[in-house]
Scaffold this motif. Structure first.
Motif, mmCIF file in Angstrom:
data_model
loop_
_atom_site.group_PDB
_atom_site.id
_atom_site.type_symbol
_atom_site.label_atom_id
_atom_site.label_comp_id
_atom_site.label_asym_id
_atom_site.label_seq_id
_atom_site.Cartn_x
_atom_site.Cartn_y
_atom_site.Cartn_z
ATOM 1 N N TYR A 192 -19.585 -56.635 -7.593
ATOM 2 C CA TYR A 192 -20.632 -57.431 -7.705
ATOM 3 C C TYR A 192 -21.465 -56.534 -8.800
ATOM 4 O O TYR A 192 -21.907 -55.341 -8.667
ATOM 5 N N LYS A 193 -21.962 -57.224 -9.930
ATOM 6 C CA LYS A 193 -22.973 -56.519 -11.023
ATOM 7 C C LYS A 193 -23.782 -57.420 -11.272
ATOM 8 O O LYS A 193 -23.489 -58.598 -11.484
ATOM 9 N N LYS A 194 -24.881 -56.841 -11.508
ATOM 10 C CA LYS A 194 -26.183 -57.691 -11.924
ATOM 11 C C LYS A 194 -26.735 -56.944 -13.151
ATOM 12 O O LYS A 194 -27.207 -55.860 -13.101
ATOM 13 N N ASN A 195 -26.412 -57.462 -14.323
ATOM 14 C CA ASN A 195 -26.776 -57.060 -15.876
ATOM 15 C C ASN A 195 -26.786 -58.094 -16.593
ATOM 16 O O ASN A 195 -25.647 -58.631 -17.102
ATOM 17 N N HIS A 196 -28.002 -58.532 -16.891
ATOM 18 C CA HIS A 196 -28.225 -60.006 -17.777
ATOM 19 C C HIS A 196 -27.356 -61.032 -17.194
ATOM 20 O O HIS A 196 -26.690 -61.578 -17.738
ATOM 21 N N GLY A 197 -27.689 -61.354 -15.919
ATOM 22 C CA GLY A 197 -27.102 -62.502 -15.204
ATOM 23 C C GLY A 197 -26.320 -61.558 -14.052
ATOM 24 O O GLY A 197 -26.564 -60.679 -13.582
ATOM 25 N N HIS A 198 -25.273 -62.371 -13.454
ATOM 26 C CA HIS A 198 -24.521 -62.009 -12.358
ATOM 27 C C HIS A 198 -23.020 -62.227 -12.311
ATOM 28 O O HIS A 198 -22.492 -63.102 -13.093
ATOM 29 N N TYR A 199 -22.397 -61.010 -12.070
ATOM 30 C CA TYR A 199 -20.948 -60.923 -11.983
ATOM 31 C C TYR A 199 -20.459 -60.699 -10.723
ATOM 32 O O TYR A 199 -20.707 -59.784 -10.112
ATOM 33 N N PHE A 200 -19.427 -61.755 -10.232
ATOM 34 C CA PHE A 200 -19.041 -61.524 -8.734
ATOM 35 C C PHE A 200 -17.426 -61.794 -9.107
ATOM 36 O O PHE A 200 -16.749 -62.662 -9.514
ATOM 37 N N GLU A 201 -16.662 -60.848 -8.253
ATOM 38 C CA GLU A 201 -15.204 -61.032 -8.216
ATOM 39 C C GLU A 201 -14.894 -60.584 -6.910
ATOM 40 O O GLU A 201 -15.044 -59.599 -6.333
ATOM 41 N N CYS A 202 -13.841 -61.410 -6.243
ATOM 42 C CA CYS A 202 -13.348 -61.190 -4.962
ATOM 43 C C CYS A 202 -11.748 -61.409 -4.921
ATOM 44 O O CYS A 202 -11.500 -62.431 -5.431
ATOM 45 N N THR A 203 -11.009 -60.273 -4.592
ATOM 46 C CA THR A 203 -9.662 -60.418 -4.854
ATOM 47 C C THR A 203 -9.020 -59.838 -3.689
ATOM 48 O O THR A 203 -9.452 -58.999 -2.888
ATOM 49 N N GLU B 188 -8.353 -68.609 -8.047
ATOM 50 C CA GLU B 188 -6.924 -68.280 -8.129
ATOM 51 C C GLU B 188 -6.504 -68.120 -6.830
ATOM 52 O O GLU B 188 -7.254 -67.846 -5.688
ATOM 53 N N ASP B 189 -4.917 -68.050 -6.381
ATOM 54 C CA ASP B 189 -4.642 -67.420 -5.060
ATOM 55 C C ASP B 189 -5.288 -66.185 -4.869
ATOM 56 O O ASP B 189 -5.005 -65.275 -5.523
ATOM 57 N N GLY B 190 -6.158 -66.262 -3.738
ATOM 58 C CA GLY B 190 -6.573 -64.951 -3.373
ATOM 59 C C GLY B 190 -7.533 -64.094 -4.473
ATOM 60 O O GLY B 190 -7.778 -62.992 -4.284
ATOM 61 N N ALA B 191 -8.080 -65.265 -5.101
ATOM 62 C CA ALA B 191 -9.243 -64.420 -6.230
ATOM 63 C C ALA B 191 -10.289 -65.735 -6.545
ATOM 64 O O ALA B 191 -10.071 -66.929 -6.512
ATOM 65 N N VAL B 192 -11.539 -64.910 -6.742
ATOM 66 C CA VAL B 192 -12.808 -65.872 -6.707
ATOM 67 C C VAL B 192 -13.406 -65.129 -7.955
ATOM 68 O O VAL B 192 -13.769 -63.805 -7.762
ATOM 69 N N VAL B 193 -13.874 -65.733 -9.105
ATOM 70 C CA VAL B 193 -14.331 -65.000 -10.141
ATOM 71 C C VAL B 193 -15.605 -65.855 -10.781
ATOM 72 O O VAL B 193 -15.497 -67.097 -10.691
ATOM 73 N N ILE B 194 -16.948 -65.355 -10.609
ATOM 74 C CA ILE B 194 -17.934 -66.029 -10.887
ATOM 75 C C ILE B 194 -18.770 -65.107 -11.756
ATOM 76 O O ILE B 194 -19.099 -64.132 -11.654
ATOM 77 N N ARG B 195 -19.218 -65.830 -13.022
ATOM 78 C CA ARG B 195 -20.035 -65.106 -13.963
ATOM 79 C C ARG B 195 -21.146 -66.220 -14.228
ATOM 80 O O ARG B 195 -20.797 -67.213 -14.669
ATOM 81 N N THR B 196 -22.460 -65.748 -14.275
ATOM 82 C CA THR B 196 -23.376 -66.497 -14.805
ATOM 83 C C THR B 196 -24.334 -65.887 -15.512
ATOM 84 O O THR B 196 -24.818 -64.551 -15.159
ATOM 85 N N SER B 197 -25.161 -66.469 -16.678
ATOM 86 C CA SER B 197 -26.206 -65.549 -17.367
ATOM 87 C C SER B 197 -27.628 -65.814 -16.481
ATOM 88 O O SER B 197 -28.675 -65.269 -16.993
ATOM 89 N N GLU B 198 -27.476 -66.712 -15.561
ATOM 90 C CA GLU B 198 -28.701 -67.259 -14.952
ATOM 91 C C GLU B 198 -29.466 -65.947 -14.026
ATOM 92 O O GLU B 198 -28.596 -65.044 -13.519
ATOM 93 N N GLU B 199 -30.695 -65.702 -14.377
ATOM 94 C CA GLU B 199 -31.552 -64.611 -13.650
ATOM 95 C C GLU B 199 -32.721 -64.992 -12.763
ATOM 96 O O GLU B 199 -33.286 -64.002 -12.572
#
Length: 107
Positions: free
Chosen positions: A17-28, A67-78
């Motif tokens: 999880y990273k928050k920098n000019h929005g949000h990035y989340f990845e679960c694998t 995807e199988d075994g993965a979730v990726v979310i990117r958003t510029s919403e802050e």
């Protein structure tokens, strides 16, 4: 004390999880805490990922990749609501990692 895992190997769930000019989340990955259908860690991870994705989709945010075994979310919403959604779900992941650190890592 935790019971020995069904299958102990190098595979585990990883959450980024990273928050920098929005949000990035990845679960694998897969936790491998127990057999398929009995894996409580996997069930908790899936529940948190679905909660995050569904909460964001209710807001109209849909840059979500599955995807199988993965979730990726990117958003510029802050905005506060989006940040609160991510923050709340990450508290859940932190609690899970605290209890089951051999099966889930948070980055």
């Amino acid at each position: 004390q935790q019971e020995p895992p069904y299958r102990k190997d190098e595979r585990m769930t990883r959450v980024v999880y990273k928050k920098n000019h929005g949000h990035y989340f990845e679960c694998t990955g897969h936790s491998n805490y127990d057999q398929n259908g009995k894996d409580l860690v996997c069930a908790a991870v899936s529940t948190l990922c679905c909660t995050l994705a569904n909460s964001l989709m209710e807001k109209g945010i849909e840059p979500i990749a599955y995807e199988d075994g993965a979730v990726v979310i990117r958003t510029s919403e802050e905005d506060l609501e989006t940040s609160t959604i991510f923050h709340t779900v990450m508290i859940g992941f932190d609690c899970l990692a605290e209890q089951y650190g051999d099966y889930i890592e948070i980055f």
